[in-house]
Design a protein around this motif. Structure first.
Motif, mmCIF file in Angstrom:
data_model
loop_
_atom_site.group_PDB
_atom_site.id
_atom_site.type_symbol
_atom_site.label_atom_id
_atom_site.label_comp_id
_atom_site.label_asym_id
_atom_site.label_seq_id
_atom_site.Cartn_x
_atom_site.Cartn_y
_atom_site.Cartn_z
ATOM 1 N N GLN A 3 -1.017 -6.446 -8.848
ATOM 2 C CA GLN A 3 -0.324 -5.199 -8.713
ATOM 3 C C GLN A 3 1.172 -5.568 -8.692
ATOM 4 N N TYR A 4 1.624 -6.696 -8.238
ATOM 5 C CA TYR A 4 3.090 -7.030 -8.328
ATOM 6 C C TYR A 4 3.369 -6.691 -9.663
ATOM 7 N N ASP A 5 2.939 -7.511 -10.552
ATOM 8 C CA ASP A 5 3.443 -7.331 -12.073
ATOM 9 C C ASP A 5 3.614 -5.806 -12.486
ATOM 10 N N LEU A 6 2.319 -4.894 -12.215
ATOM 11 C CA LEU A 6 2.547 -3.685 -12.536
ATOM 12 C C LEU A 6 3.670 -2.784 -11.929
ATOM 13 N N VAL A 7 4.003 -3.056 -10.813
ATOM 14 C CA VAL A 7 5.045 -2.341 -9.958
ATOM 15 C C VAL A 7 6.468 -2.817 -10.573
ATOM 16 N N VAL A 8 6.601 -4.150 -10.807
ATOM 17 C CA VAL A 8 7.850 -4.468 -11.459
ATOM 18 C C VAL A 8 7.972 -3.815 -12.738
ATOM 19 N N LYS A 9 6.897 -3.820 -13.629
ATOM 20 C CA LYS A 9 7.036 -3.394 -14.958
ATOM 21 C C LYS A 9 7.318 -1.979 -15.102
ATOM 22 N N THR A 10 6.683 -1.366 -14.301
ATOM 23 C CA THR A 10 6.415 0.120 -14.404
ATOM 24 C C THR A 10 7.077 0.808 -13.453
ATOM 25 N N LYS A 11 7.583 0.315 -12.287
ATOM 26 C CA LYS A 11 8.364 1.052 -10.914
ATOM 27 C C LYS A 11 7.293 2.045 -10.530
ATOM 28 N N THR A 12 5.921 1.715 -10.593
ATOM 29 C CA THR A 12 5.183 2.673 -10.131
ATOM 30 C C THR A 12 3.969 2.020 -9.421
ATOM 31 N N ASN A 13 3.180 2.675 -8.372
ATOM 32 C CA ASN A 13 2.142 2.063 -7.602
ATOM 33 C C ASN A 13 0.847 3.065 -7.650
ATOM 34 N N PRO A 14 0.322 3.185 -9.059
ATOM 35 C CA PRO A 14 -0.743 4.450 -9.135
ATOM 36 C C PRO A 14 -1.837 4.260 -8.244
ATOM 37 N N GLN A 15 -2.265 2.952 -7.786
ATOM 38 C CA GLN A 15 -3.319 2.913 -6.851
ATOM 39 C C GLN A 15 -3.141 3.715 -5.514
ATOM 40 N N TYR A 16 -2.022 3.504 -5.169
ATOM 41 C CA TYR A 16 -1.816 4.004 -3.644
ATOM 42 C C TYR A 16 -0.715 5.242 -3.958
ATOM 43 N N LEU A 17 -0.136 5.510 -4.557
ATOM 44 C CA LEU A 17 0.649 6.982 -4.725
ATOM 45 C C LEU A 17 0.760 7.491 -6.036
ATOM 46 N N LYS A 18 0.311 8.650 -6.032
ATOM 47 C CA LYS A 18 0.475 9.298 -7.425
ATOM 48 C C LYS A 18 1.791 10.018 -7.825
ATOM 49 N N GLY B 154 0.780 -1.321 0.021
ATOM 50 C CA GLY B 154 -0.071 0.066 0.105
ATOM 51 C C GLY B 154 0.682 1.273 -0.049
ATOM 52 N N SER B 155 0.145 2.575 0.354
ATOM 53 C CA SER B 155 1.015 3.570 0.141
ATOM 54 C C SER B 155 2.110 3.714 1.272
ATOM 55 N N TRP B 156 1.862 3.313 2.347
ATOM 56 C CA TRP B 156 2.882 3.517 3.624
ATOM 57 C C TRP B 156 3.988 2.444 3.467
ATOM 58 N N GLY B 157 3.460 1.256 3.144
ATOM 59 C CA GLY B 157 4.560 0.362 2.968
ATOM 60 C C GLY B 157 5.502 0.385 1.595
ATOM 61 N N SER B 158 4.770 1.110 0.614
ATOM 62 C CA SER B 158 5.780 1.463 -0.504
ATOM 63 C C SER B 158 6.720 2.744 -0.153
ATOM 64 N N ALA B 159 6.251 3.887 0.411
ATOM 65 C CA ALA B 159 7.094 4.876 0.833
ATOM 66 C C ALA B 159 8.008 4.526 1.869
ATOM 67 N N ILE B 160 7.947 3.689 2.721
ATOM 68 C CA ILE B 160 8.910 3.295 3.822
ATOM 69 C C ILE B 160 9.962 2.461 3.155
ATOM 70 N N ALA B 161 9.548 1.515 2.378
ATOM 71 C CA ALA B 161 10.215 0.767 1.238
ATOM 72 C C ALA B 161 11.237 1.478 0.557
ATOM 73 N N ASN B 162 10.609 2.356 -0.132
ATOM 74 C CA ASN B 162 11.436 3.091 -1.090
ATOM 75 C C ASN B 162 12.498 4.148 -0.252
ATOM 76 N N SER B 163 12.187 4.845 0.678
ATOM 77 C CA SER B 163 13.088 5.526 1.692
ATOM 78 C C SER B 163 14.207 4.557 2.149
#
Length: 337
Positions: A36-51, A10-19
């Motif tokens: 969701q995993y496939d989209l993140v790996v392919k695009t390096k984005t997580n648009p559902q949770y972080l714009k 989600g948004s918080w897990g993604s932000a902390i992981a990235n930090s």
């Protein structure tokens, strides 16, 4: 170097992981949903949770729970409160050796009214536990805007370890040992934020919100002290600090959900519009039930419970709060302390 797995995309897990990855730590973000995993790996984005956000090239991703947990020395739990128990039970089934658990969720478990650390102690008692809470929106952490958090554990060395692990030029971590206070403040402020949004939806103004936040921290403190917390904790980052940001920010799901309720939307309609987990909704029920069990008066929580779960008109609920009996401002706090 620690090997860190963040469970929850989600948004918080993604932000902390990235930090952590940007800092140079060995971090892996576990994402349960394959799509969701496939989209993140392919695009390096997580648009559902972080714009407008792109993951660091140094961050790893996984869709394999067993491998992600098995390889980690630090496990960060970044799932909603109602999913924490099942995640911890999955970890237990793997029969791995104890490793540090860091919890990011802010809530009380439904029915049991347990704090997250109590759930962890029940399921994985050998695993050192740290709560990482404070006034923080994932959207701002993802942009590396200055943020402060509290790493809290009854094990001092574990709190300090997490403080050092997470600290960056834009993420300052303090350490604490009042686990009851930190967890109660982090959970209960969502109730007040929801109520603050409701008053915005009713167009009641700044005076109303100031009163709500002030009286809100009062009843958070009352219940927290009753449960064994230290009063001064609620004056800190996980008390008044977290309350301020969650009650006033447009990023706040709880505030936005409350705003929709104040505008006349049903709970179901508001949930659909927000389209993300609103911890304050379930926490309102848990905190109301807990306050009844331990005999602590929490009028804001009680009236919000009536609005959300009994269908009471928000305007009537506010009127009933305003016309309660006269009392000393510090009643309840002095009685307990």
């Amino acid at each position: 170097m620690e090997k860190i797995t963040i469970i929850g995309g989600g948004s918080w897990g993604s932000a902390i992981a990235n930090s952590l990855a940007e800092k140079g730590e060995d971090a892996c973000l576990y994402i349960m949903e394959k799509q969701q995993y496939d989209l993140v790996v392919k695009t390096k984005t997580n648009p559902q949770y972080l714009k407008d956000f792109t993951f660091s090239n140094h961050l790893k991703f996984s869709n394999d729970f067993n491998k992600s947990v098995g390889e980690a020395t630090v496990l960060i739990i970044a799932v909603p409160t109602n999913a924490v128990r099942s995640v911890l039970e999955q970890i237990k089934e793997l029969n791995v050796s104890p490793r540090t658990l860091v919890n990011l969720a802010k809530g009380l478990e439904q029915n049991t009214h347990l704090r997250i650390s109590e759930i962890a102690n029940e399921i994985l008692p050998e695993f050192p536990f740290v709560a990482l809470n404070g006034p923080s929106h994932a959207e701002e952490v993802a942009k590396n805007l200055p943020t402060t958090l509290v790493a809290c554990s009854e094990n001092h060395s574990e709190a300090v370890k997490i403080e050092k692990l997470f600290s960056t030029e834009t993420l300052r971590i303090y350490y604490q040992d009042d686990l009851v206070g930190v967890e109660m403040g982090a959970a209960l402020k969502n109730i007040i934020a929801l109520a603050a949004g409701l008053t915005d939806g009713l167009q009641f103004g700044d005076n109303t919100k100031a009163a709500l936040m002030t009286r809100g921290i009062h009843e958070i403190t009352k219940l927290g002290i009753q449960m064994g917390a230290k009063p001064q904790t609620f004056l800190g980052l996980t008390g008044i600090g977290d309350l301020i940001v969650t009650c006033t920010s447009l990023h706040s799901r709880n505030r936005n959900f409350g705003y929709l309720i104040g505008q006349g939307k049903s709970v179901e309609e508001a949930m659909k519009i927000v389209d993300m987990v609103v911890e304050g909704y379930k926490t309102t029920k848990s905190a109301y039930e807990l306050s009844q069990e331990v005999g602590v008066e929490m009028p804001i929580t009680e009236k919000l419970y009536d609005v959300l779960y009994k269908g009471e008109d928000p305007k009537i609920a506010v009127m009933e709060l305003m016309t309660r009996r006269s009392k000393h401002e510090n009643e309840g706090i002095n009685d307990i302390s």
